[in-house]
Design an enzyme around this catalytic site. Sequence first.
Site, PDB file in Angstrom:
ATOM      1  CE1 TYR A   1       3.289  -0.617  13.030  1.00  0.00           C
ATOM      2  CE2 TYR A   1       1.765   0.841  11.880  1.00  0.00           C
ATOM      3  CZ  TYR A   1       2.518  -0.317  11.916  1.00  0.00           C
ATOM      4  OH  TYR A   1       2.491  -1.177  10.849  1.00  0.00           O
TER       5      TYR A   1
ATOM      6  CE  LYS B   1       2.794  -3.779   9.673  1.00  0.00           C
ATOM      7  NZ  LYS B   1       2.614  -3.109   8.367  1.00  0.00           N
TER       8      LYS B   1
ATOM      9  CG  ASP C   1      -0.134  -0.104   2.528  1.00  0.00           C
ATOM     10  OD1 ASP C   1       0.491  -1.166   2.745  1.00  0.00           O
ATOM     11  OD2 ASP C   1      -0.134   0.857   3.316  1.00  0.00           O
TER      12      ASP C   1
END
Length: 270
Positions: free
Chosen positions: A150, A181, A30
């Site tokens: 994140y 993730k 992406d």
Amino acid sequence: MTTTALTGKSLRLARLSGTGDGRYLLVPLDHSVSDGPITTAGGFEKLVHDIVAGGADGIVVHKGRARSIDPGLLASCSLVVHLSASTAHSPDADAKVLVGDVEEALRLGADAVSVHVNIGADTEAAQLADLGTVAAACDRWGMPLLAMIYPRGPRVSDPYDPLLVSHVVNIAADLGVDVVKTVLASPADRMAEVVDHSPLPVIVAGGADTSSLTDFTRTALAAGCRGIAVGRRVFGSPDPRATVTQLARIIHGTGDTLVPSSLTRMAGVL
């Protein structure tokens, strides 16, 4: 949640872990939205072919790119449609916005969708709201949700702090995500604490180019992570197929999958 939704999500999750061992090797592609082209227009199909042939469980692309992929290439590889975007030219590259929805991904034949959230960004609240909205739609449609979450932004002094990484992983769990993730904590041996505190399968981003990708992958698995999602270090490598094959052998004990005969001819042309 209906029985049909549960069944649909279970089937798609099983496909997302290609060998059925509960481990994941995903290749995000992406980056052309955030950073610019990752290959030539003509080279993209060959790149996908090599990634699939190497044994990847899934590729992650935006909806427009998904439309350009030969469906035959995805016979043995999952399609994850990424719903978030920002560019490197934005005043705040950490400000992710939704650019697609679950229904679009379903029409494209996706096996899962992914959403990017930066905890510590100035727009954290909006990104969390978007994650909650997508999670609700995923429940309605039986679609697995991967959160790329994140510690990242002006309020984060150490994005690899194990306590902070544990926090963001649990945010994903609490908001209805299926697979999360994130970064590999530092020191790496403390990533086991992150995994121990997570009710979700944890996979990690591919790490910095300064480290060995194979060593990085072994370290993540030793800490209890369920796989990796690596993009730049695959499509930027001299031989993406060989790189994916090597990773598949580490993660699944497999690699170099048999590509359908109809694709073998195409590979010779590409």
